[in-house]
Design an enzyme around this catalytic site. Structure first.
Site, PDB file in Angstrom:
ATOM      1  N   LYS A 184      -1.784 -10.887  -8.623  1.00 34.87           N
ATOM      2  CA  LYS A 184      -2.420 -10.055  -7.606  1.00 34.87           C
ATOM      3  C   LYS A 184      -3.920 -10.305  -7.706  1.00 34.87           C
ATOM      4  O   LYS A 184      -4.552  -9.967  -8.711  1.00 34.87           O
ATOM      5  CB  LYS A 184      -2.112  -8.574  -7.810  1.00 34.87           C
ATOM      6  CG  LYS A 184      -2.743  -7.700  -6.729  1.00 34.87           C
ATOM      7  CD  LYS A 184      -2.567  -6.221  -7.012  1.00 34.87           C
ATOM      8  CE  LYS A 184      -3.282  -5.403  -5.945  1.00 34.87           C
ATOM      9  NZ  LYS A 184      -3.339  -3.970  -6.293  1.00 34.87           N
ATOM     10  N   GLY A 196      -7.145   4.592  -4.690  1.00 39.28           N
ATOM     11  CA  GLY A 196      -7.104   5.892  -5.344  1.00 39.28           C
ATOM     12  C   GLY A 196      -7.603   7.056  -4.520  1.00 39.28           C
ATOM     13  O   GLY A 196      -7.704   8.178  -5.019  1.00 39.28           O
ATOM     14  N   ALA A 236      -3.117   0.415  -1.667  1.00 40.19           N
ATOM     15  CA  ALA A 236      -4.306   1.248  -1.838  1.00 40.19           C
ATOM     16  C   ALA A 236      -4.370   2.384  -0.825  1.00 40.19           C
ATOM     17  O   ALA A 236      -4.171   2.182   0.373  1.00 40.19           O
ATOM     18  CB  ALA A 236      -5.592   0.424  -1.765  1.00 40.19           C
ATOM     19  N   GLY A 237      -4.638   3.573  -1.350  1.00 34.61           N
ATOM     20  CA  GLY A 237      -4.857   4.749  -0.520  1.00 34.61           C
ATOM     21  C   GLY A 237      -3.612   5.510  -0.124  1.00 34.61           C
ATOM     22  O   GLY A 237      -3.709   6.577   0.492  1.00 34.61           O
ATOM     23  N   ASN A 285       0.305   3.581  -6.889  1.00 37.17           N
ATOM     24  CA  ASN A 285       0.003   3.888  -8.285  1.00 37.17           C
ATOM     25  C   ASN A 285      -0.473   5.329  -8.447  1.00 37.17           C
ATOM     26  O   ASN A 285       0.243   6.185  -8.957  1.00 37.17           O
ATOM     27  CB  ASN A 285      -1.022   2.906  -8.833  1.00 37.17           C
ATOM     28  CG  ASN A 285      -1.314   3.077 -10.318  1.00 37.17           C
ATOM     29  OD1 ASN A 285      -2.171   2.420 -10.878  1.00 37.17           O
ATOM     30  ND2 ASN A 285      -0.600   3.955 -11.010  1.00 37.17           N
ATOM     31  N   THR A 286      -1.687   5.622  -7.973  1.00 33.44           N
ATOM     32  CA  THR A 286      -2.303   6.922  -8.222  1.00 33.44           C
ATOM     33  C   THR A 286      -1.436   8.087  -7.774  1.00 33.44           C
ATOM     34  O   THR A 286      -1.303   9.084  -8.498  1.00 33.44           O
ATOM     35  CB  THR A 286      -3.674   7.002  -7.525  1.00 33.44           C
ATOM     36  OG1 THR A 286      -4.521   5.965  -8.027  1.00 33.44           O
ATOM     37  CG2 THR A 286      -4.338   8.347  -7.773  1.00 33.44           C
TER      38      THR A 286
END
Length: 256
Positions: free
Chosen positions: A95, A156, A182-183, A204-205
């Site tokens: 990645k 995040g 992301a986001g 993830n987050t």
């Protein structure tokens, strides 16, 4: 089934490994998610130690590893990190992340394209994290990237699909898988991305920072499955005016 380069995946939910409270919670959450591909920052693991807190659970679960170059500030940094990862982890998968600005973590489009072109020539299977820029995504595809990973919103931030309009264009024109990264802050965000036609999402987050990461991982698993099923079923088009689902005439005649 989702095919990227030389691998096939049952799950369209890819996951990150950061921000978990400990390795045990991480492992349980990843198992609950059904994810088969996990990404981890090279700067957060000890490549020389197979019992590393992050690496060891992933190896025991036989996860497909996607090392990332988070922390790289330019193409040279990213290429160097990629070479280290390939030697230590015996994988060509990467990645590609280059974000020199530590405040907003916006990916550098110029350095990302330069690094992607070089890494592809070196035999890497490159999945670049990038802006939701249709032109850039097409260029990354043309230099040989195996997929593109446009952002939904800043890393995040949990802001969801702020780039929805551009994601739709990217998905429409892409000849390689599109992974929204992301986001994504909630299962509904993930479902929306899948309904747009994204091939996968990376989360993830939203999982790691949840009060119950294991339950949240399962929620994301179900949301991704539901969103994909909705897309494949053929969502009806949106219209400006109401369209009745029941007859509007003849009711009084019928009951009189």
């Amino acid at each position: 089934m989702l095919k990227i380069a030389d691998k096939t995946f049952q799950s369209r939910l890819f996951t990150g490994t950061g921000k978990f409270s400990n390795r045990h919670v991480m492992a349980e959450a990843l198992a609950a998610s059904g994810s088969e591909l996990v990404t981890m920052a090279l700067k957060r693991i000890d490549l020389a130690q197979r019992d590393d807190d992050i690496l060891a659970p992933l190896l025991s679960m036989q996860m497909n590893l996607l090392p990332n170059t988070s922390g790289a500030k330019n193409a040279a940094d990213a290429v160097y990190a990629a070479e280290l990862a390939r030697e230590a982890l015996a994988t060509n998968w990467l990645k590609l992340e280059i974000h020199p600005d530590p405040k907003y973590l916006m990916p550098d489009p110029i350095e990302t394209l330069l690094a992607a072109e070089q890494l592809v020539k070196q035999g890497f299977i490159v999945l670049p994290y990038c802006h939701a820029d249709p032109v850039l995504c097409k260029r990354l595809e043309e230099v040989g990237c195996a997929a593109v990973m446009p952002l939904g919103s800043p890393i995040g931030s949990n802001q969801g699909l702020a780039s929805k309009t551009f994601l739709e264009i990217i998905i429409d024109q892409a000849k390689v898988p599109v992974i929204v990264d992301a986001g994504i802050g909630s299962p509904s965000d993930a479902a929306q991305a899948m309904e747009l036609g994204a091939d996968a999402v990376l989360v993830n987050t939203a999982i790691a920072a949840a009060h119950d990461p294991i339950a949240m991982a399962k929620a994301f698993k179900l949301a991704v499955e539901a969103g994909r099923m909705a897309y494949e079923s053929g969502l009806p088009s949106r219209v400006k005016m109401a369209t009745a689902s029941s007859p509007l005439t003849g009711f009084l005649d019928f009951v009189s």
